[in-house]
Write a protein that holds these residues in place. Structure first.
Motif, PDB file in Angstrom:
ATOM      1  N   TRP A   1     -43.237 -52.768  17.095  1.00 26.94           N
ATOM      2  CA  TRP A   1     -43.733 -53.142  15.767  1.00 26.94           C
ATOM      3  C   TRP A   1     -42.511 -53.321  14.872  1.00 26.94           C
ATOM      4  O   TRP A   1     -42.089 -52.424  14.166  1.00 26.94           O
ATOM      5  CB  TRP A   1     -44.647 -52.046  15.244  1.00 26.94           C
ATOM      6  CG  TRP A   1     -45.363 -52.389  13.986  1.00 26.94           C
ATOM      7  CD1 TRP A   1     -45.750 -53.621  13.557  1.00 26.94           C
ATOM      8  CD2 TRP A   1     -45.794 -51.474  12.981  1.00 26.94           C
ATOM      9  NE1 TRP A   1     -46.391 -53.535  12.356  1.00 26.94           N
ATOM     10  CE2 TRP A   1     -46.431 -52.221  11.980  1.00 26.94           C
ATOM     11  CE3 TRP A   1     -45.705 -50.098  12.846  1.00 26.94           C
ATOM     12  CZ2 TRP A   1     -46.965 -51.642  10.850  1.00 26.94           C
ATOM     13  CZ3 TRP A   1     -46.250 -49.525  11.719  1.00 26.94           C
ATOM     14  CH2 TRP A   1     -46.879 -50.284  10.732  1.00 26.94           C
ATOM     15  N   ARG A   2     -41.928 -54.494  14.939  1.00 23.12           N
ATOM     16  CA  ARG A   2     -40.632 -54.766  14.320  1.00 23.12           C
ATOM     17  C   ARG A   2     -40.613 -54.588  12.805  1.00 23.12           C
ATOM     18  O   ARG A   2     -39.580 -54.294  12.232  1.00 23.12           O
ATOM     19  CB  ARG A   2     -40.149 -56.161  14.692  1.00 23.12           C
ATOM     20  CG  ARG A   2     -39.873 -56.264  16.174  1.00 23.12           C
ATOM     21  CD  ARG A   2     -39.335 -57.621  16.536  1.00 23.12           C
ATOM     22  NE  ARG A   2     -39.191 -57.759  17.966  1.00 23.12           N
ATOM     23  CZ  ARG A   2     -38.099 -57.469  18.628  1.00 23.12           C
ATOM     24  NH1 ARG A   2     -37.056 -57.031  17.983  1.00 23.12           N
ATOM     25  NH2 ARG A   2     -38.050 -57.634  19.926  1.00 23.12           N
ATOM     26  N   ARG A   3     -41.749 -54.745  12.164  1.00 19.93           N
ATOM     27  CA  ARG A   3     -41.773 -54.566  10.704  1.00 19.93           C
ATOM     28  C   ARG A   3     -41.565 -53.115  10.290  1.00 19.93           C
ATOM     29  O   ARG A   3     -41.205 -52.825   9.173  1.00 19.93           O
ATOM     30  CB  ARG A   3     -43.094 -55.066  10.133  1.00 19.93           C
ATOM     31  CG  ARG A   3     -43.207 -56.556  10.189  1.00 19.93           C
ATOM     32  CD  ARG A   3     -44.503 -56.994   9.568  1.00 19.93           C
ATOM     33  NE  ARG A   3     -44.585 -58.434   9.622  1.00 19.93           N
ATOM     34  CZ  ARG A   3     -44.956 -59.164   8.612  1.00 19.93           C
ATOM     35  NH1 ARG A   3     -45.313 -58.595   7.487  1.00 19.93           N
ATOM     36  NH2 ARG A   3     -45.002 -60.469   8.720  1.00 19.93           N
TER      37      ARG A   3
ATOM     38  N   ARG B   1     -30.821 -57.222   7.400  1.00 22.43           N
ATOM     39  CA  ARG B   1     -31.697 -56.953   8.548  1.00 22.43           C
ATOM     40  C   ARG B   1     -30.864 -56.736   9.816  1.00 22.43           C
ATOM     41  O   ARG B   1     -31.154 -55.857  10.613  1.00 22.43           O
ATOM     42  CB  ARG B   1     -32.683 -58.101   8.735  1.00 22.43           C
ATOM     43  CG  ARG B   1     -33.788 -57.785   9.689  1.00 22.43           C
ATOM     44  CD  ARG B   1     -35.030 -58.603   9.324  1.00 22.43           C
ATOM     45  NE  ARG B   1     -36.182 -58.206  10.064  1.00 22.43           N
ATOM     46  CZ  ARG B   1     -36.945 -57.156   9.801  1.00 22.43           C
ATOM     47  NH1 ARG B   1     -36.653 -56.382   8.800  1.00 22.43           N
ATOM     48  NH2 ARG B   1     -37.999 -56.883  10.524  1.00 22.43           N
TER      49      ARG B   1
ATOM     50  N   TRP C   1     -30.620 -53.348  12.013  1.00 25.52           N
ATOM     51  CA  TRP C   1     -30.796 -53.262  13.457  1.00 25.52           C
ATOM     52  C   TRP C   1     -29.643 -52.508  14.105  1.00 25.52           C
ATOM     53  O   TRP C   1     -29.837 -51.757  15.067  1.00 25.52           O
ATOM     54  CB  TRP C   1     -30.932 -54.651  14.087  1.00 25.52           C
ATOM     55  CG  TRP C   1     -32.335 -55.152  14.068  1.00 25.52           C
ATOM     56  CD1 TRP C   1     -32.848 -56.134  13.282  1.00 25.52           C
ATOM     57  CD2 TRP C   1     -33.426 -54.680  14.865  1.00 25.52           C
ATOM     58  NE1 TRP C   1     -34.188 -56.303  13.542  1.00 25.52           N
ATOM     59  CE2 TRP C   1     -34.559 -55.433  14.510  1.00 25.52           C
ATOM     60  CE3 TRP C   1     -33.550 -53.703  15.838  1.00 25.52           C
ATOM     61  CZ2 TRP C   1     -35.804 -55.224  15.097  1.00 25.52           C
ATOM     62  CZ3 TRP C   1     -34.788 -53.501  16.428  1.00 25.52           C
ATOM     63  CH2 TRP C   1     -35.900 -54.256  16.062  1.00 25.52           C
TER      64      TRP C   1
ATOM     65  N   ALA D   1     -41.116 -48.413  17.422  1.00 26.78           N
ATOM     66  CA  ALA D   1     -40.720 -49.392  16.410  1.00 26.78           C
ATOM     67  C   ALA D   1     -40.243 -50.692  17.041  1.00 26.78           C
ATOM     68  O   ALA D   1     -40.273 -51.741  16.390  1.00 26.78           O
ATOM     69  CB  ALA D   1     -39.628 -48.820  15.511  1.00 26.78           C
ATOM     70  N   LEU D   2     -39.804 -50.634  18.296  1.00 23.41           N
ATOM     71  CA  LEU D   2     -39.427 -51.876  18.971  1.00 23.41           C
ATOM     72  C   LEU D   2     -40.642 -52.782  19.155  1.00 23.41           C
ATOM     73  O   LEU D   2     -40.517 -53.997  19.133  1.00 23.41           O
ATOM     74  CB  LEU D   2     -38.783 -51.577  20.322  1.00 23.41           C
ATOM     75  CG  LEU D   2     -37.362 -51.045  20.280  1.00 23.41           C
ATOM     76  CD1 LEU D   2     -36.899 -50.678  21.680  1.00 23.41           C
ATOM     77  CD2 LEU D   2     -36.423 -52.043  19.642  1.00 23.41           C
TER      78      LEU D   2
ATOM     79  N   MET E   1     -39.335 -51.134  11.611  1.00 23.38           N
ATOM     80  CA  MET E   1     -37.966 -50.710  11.880  1.00 23.38           C
ATOM     81  C   MET E   1     -37.192 -50.324  10.623  1.00 23.38           C
ATOM     82  O   MET E   1     -36.594 -49.246  10.586  1.00 23.38           O
ATOM     83  CB  MET E   1     -37.231 -51.797  12.670  1.00 23.38           C
ATOM     84  CG  MET E   1     -35.839 -51.405  13.108  1.00 23.38           C
ATOM     85  SD  MET E   1     -34.544 -51.739  11.907  1.00 23.38           S
ATOM     86  CE  MET E   1     -34.703 -53.468  11.648  1.00 23.38           C
TER      87      MET E   1
END
Length: 114
Positions: free
Chosen positions: A24-26, A84, A88, A21-22, A28
């Protein structure tokens, strides 16, 4: 397959998904919400034992944290910047917990896990 192998596999899979996921940030917030929902689902199945006197304050705190992670992930998907950032934070804590679980599973032999 032993309980320790299952534990190591689940922890390794969770850590691998966090690392993916790091890149492909979307993904997360969705991964965050999924992890939190799985943890909440497991804890909800044990809710009568958690609430039995004396109530387990640590697990109730974990349930509250996971509910907040789901809420932050949902709001992050809606486009709120502060949510967001909170998402994170939850992501980082989930990743650290997965890493710790993997270290424990690979470093210690747990015979009576399941």
């Amino acid at each position: 397959m032993t309980g320790n192998m299952i534990f190591a596999g689940v922890a390794g899979l969770a850590l691998g998904l966090h690392l993916a996921a790091l890149g492909w940030r979307r993904a997360m917030p969705g991964l965050n919400a999924t992890c939190a929902a799985l943890i909440l689902g497991h804890l909800a199945s044990r809710l009568p034992h958690i609430l039995a006197p004396p109530a387990d304050a640590l697990l109730l705190g974990v349930m509250g944290f996971e509910a907040m992670v789901i809420l932050a992930a949902f709001l992050a998907l809606r486009g709120l910047a502060w949510a967001r950032r909170l998402s994170w934070l939850g992501f980082g804590l989930h990743a650290l917990a997965s890493l710790a679980g993997l270290v424990v599973a690979l470093g210690f032999r747990l015979d009576r896990l399941f």
